[in-house]
Design a protein around this motif. Structure first.
Motif, PDB file in Angstrom:
ATOM      1  N   HIS A   1       1.548   4.361  -8.967  1.00  0.00           N
ATOM      2  CA  HIS A   1       1.172   5.741  -9.919  1.00  0.00           C
ATOM      3  C   HIS A   1       2.630   5.853 -11.355  1.00  0.00           C
ATOM      4  O   HIS A   1       3.164   6.168 -10.483  1.00  0.00           O
ATOM      5  CB  HIS A   1       0.703   6.928  -9.410  1.00  0.00           C
TER       6      HIS A   1
ATOM      7  N   THR B   1      -3.061  -2.273  -7.248  1.00  0.00           N
ATOM      8  CA  THR B   1      -3.907  -0.456  -7.539  1.00  0.00           C
ATOM      9  C   THR B   1      -2.622   0.347  -8.784  1.00  0.00           C
ATOM     10  O   THR B   1      -1.192   0.083  -8.216  1.00  0.00           O
ATOM     11  CB  THR B   1      -4.038   0.007  -6.986  1.00  0.00           C
TER      12      THR B   1
ATOM     13  N   ASP C   1       0.782  -1.429  -0.246  1.00  0.00           N
ATOM     14  CA  ASP C   1      -0.271  -0.124  -0.091  1.00  0.00           C
ATOM     15  C   ASP C   1       1.071   1.084   0.206  1.00  0.00           C
ATOM     16  O   ASP C   1       0.519   2.670   0.104  1.00  0.00           O
ATOM     17  CB  ASP C   1      -1.247   0.195   0.912  1.00  0.00           C
TER      18      ASP C   1
ATOM     19  N   VAL D   1       1.936   4.048  -1.429  1.00  0.00           N
ATOM     20  CA  VAL D   1       1.928   5.403  -2.798  1.00  0.00           C
ATOM     21  C   VAL D   1       3.537   5.563  -3.160  1.00  0.00           C
ATOM     22  O   VAL D   1       3.647   6.177  -2.576  1.00  0.00           O
ATOM     23  CB  VAL D   1       1.462   6.027  -2.248  1.00  0.00           C
TER      24      VAL D   1
ATOM     25  N   ALA E   1       0.649   0.977  -4.604  1.00  0.00           N
ATOM     26  CA  ALA E   1       0.003   1.575  -4.742  1.00  0.00           C
ATOM     27  C   ALA E   1       1.034   2.168  -6.364  1.00  0.00           C
ATOM     28  O   ALA E   1       1.374   3.208  -5.469  1.00  0.00           O
ATOM     29  CB  ALA E   1      -0.762   1.808  -4.041  1.00  0.00           C
TER      30      ALA E   1
ATOM     31  N   ARG F   1      -1.671  10.917  -0.625  1.00  0.00           N
ATOM     32  CA  ARG F   1      -0.051  10.940   0.329  1.00  0.00           C
ATOM     33  C   ARG F   1       0.562   9.882  -0.857  1.00  0.00           C
ATOM     34  O   ARG F   1       0.587   9.401  -1.760  1.00  0.00           O
ATOM     35  CB  ARG F   1      -0.236  10.012   1.323  1.00  0.00           C
TER      36      ARG F   1
ATOM     37  N   VAL G   1      -2.144  12.736  -7.907  1.00  0.00           N
ATOM     38  CA  VAL G   1      -1.650  11.663  -7.127  1.00  0.00           C
ATOM     39  C   VAL G   1      -2.653  11.738  -5.385  1.00  0.00           C
ATOM     40  O   VAL G   1      -2.762  10.673  -5.290  1.00  0.00           O
ATOM     41  CB  VAL G   1      -0.404  11.147  -6.386  1.00  0.00           C
TER      42      VAL G   1
ATOM     43  N   LEU H   1      -6.310  10.794  -5.213  1.00  0.00           N
ATOM     44  CA  LEU H   1      -6.175  10.003  -5.463  1.00  0.00           C
ATOM     45  C   LEU H   1      -6.351   9.246  -4.575  1.00  0.00           C
ATOM     46  O   LEU H   1      -6.755   8.410  -4.099  1.00  0.00           O
ATOM     47  CB  LEU H   1      -5.953   9.155  -6.492  1.00  0.00           C
ATOM     48  N   SER H   2      -4.784   9.334  -4.273  1.00  0.00           N
ATOM     49  CA  SER H   2      -4.041   8.237  -2.881  1.00  0.00           C
ATOM     50  C   SER H   2      -3.544   8.489  -1.400  1.00  0.00           C
ATOM     51  O   SER H   2      -3.626   8.240  -0.594  1.00  0.00           O
ATOM     52  CB  SER H   2      -2.857   7.855  -3.590  1.00  0.00           C
TER      53      SER H   2
ATOM     54  N   TYR I   1      -3.179   3.831 -11.378  1.00  0.00           N
ATOM     55  CA  TYR I   1      -3.058   4.886 -12.216  1.00  0.00           C
ATOM     56  C   TYR I   1      -1.874   5.086 -12.973  1.00  0.00           C
ATOM     57  O   TYR I   1      -0.659   4.904 -12.969  1.00  0.00           O
ATOM     58  CB  TYR I   1      -3.420   5.752 -11.560  1.00  0.00           C
TER      59      TYR I   1
END
Length: 257
Positions: A33, A55, A5, A7, A31, A82, A76, A79-80, A57
């Motif tokens: 990006h 996950t 998890d 980011v 997660a 952090r 970012v 959406l997330s 993006y």
């Protein structure tokens, strides 16, 4: 999972190194990006990783444009919530195998300008977000010319040295805010696109150049993309929580001057 998890923003995710890093981070639960200039290639990688349950993006971003970088990172965060990890792996458009005395000044300066501008913009933007949360990891990637003199590397060598110096200074500033900054130094990977293409082209000059790289290492081989990616996972994880302001030598023991 080491990065469950977390980011993570990866610029230049369309490249062979960026793709390897993204896949390794995904395997450890990050997660993701994924940012780059090519929507179709980003979409393919994202679909692959989503198929594994991650996950992901995507965003089309010019990492040398401050307005685009800042707007992208705000998306970012929206959406997330952090940003835990930032890694800029865009290409520097360097010209090599030309003597410095014979090189056009623009060819010399281009990789230095792209490297420093993009690394500054993406790292500074990530740092501003990470300071608010009191944690984060910013990663950089360089190569052997940062620590050893080579002929024919043009502006690529100075760019690598500049990135490593910047990363150390950034680490000194961000450490009190709980943010770690680490550089990974590679020797080039034989399974990366640039080396695969060179090997496919063949010729005695290509083989001689590869032999020089290999013979300049203690292990007599070059690091694989998976080894660079595994080191990046470690550096970004809590297992490396005491490491910052440092360059991890992943060059298979390339000798130094």
């Amino acid at each position: 999972m080491l990065l469950k998890d977390r980011v993570t923003v990866v610029y230049g995710a369309c490249g062979s190194v960026g793709g390897a890093i993204a896949r390794a981070f995904a395997a450890e639960g990050a997660a993701l990006h994924l940012a780059g200039k090519h929507h179709d290639r980003l979409a393919l990688l994202a679909a692959e990783l989503r198929g594994r349950g991650n996950t992901v993006y995507t965003g089309v971003v010019d990492a040398t444009d401050g307005h685009e970088v800042n707007a992208y990172l705000q998306r970012v965060v929206n959406l997330s919530g952090r940003i835990d990890i930032s890694f800029n792996l865009i290409g520097w458009q360097d010209v090599q195998d030309v003597a410095l005395a014979d090189m056009d000044v623009e060819d010399f300066l281009r990789p230095i300008r792209i490297a420093m501008q993009s690394q500054f913009l993406t790292a500074a933007a990530a740092a501003r977000s990470m300071r608010r949360q009191g944690s984060g990891v910013i990663l950089f990637l360089t190569a052997t010319p940062a620590g050893k003199a080579y002929a024919g590397v043009g502006g690529f060598g100075p760019a690598c040295s500049a990135v490593e110096a910047f990363s150390r200074n950034l680490a000194a500033e961000l450490g009190p805010s709980g943010i770690r900054v680490i550089t990974l130094r590679s020797a080039g990977s034989p399974d990366s696109a640039v080396f695969r293409n060179a090997i496919a082209a063949g010729g005695s000059e290509i083989q001689a150049a590869l032999d020089r790289i290999v013979n300049d290492t203690m292990l007599k081989r070059m690091p694989l993309l998976s080894e660079i990616a595994d080191a990046a996972v470690f550096a970004a994880s809590d297992r490396a929580s005491a490491i910052t302001g440092s360059t991890l030598n992943l060059t298979c023991g390339t000798t130094r001057d």
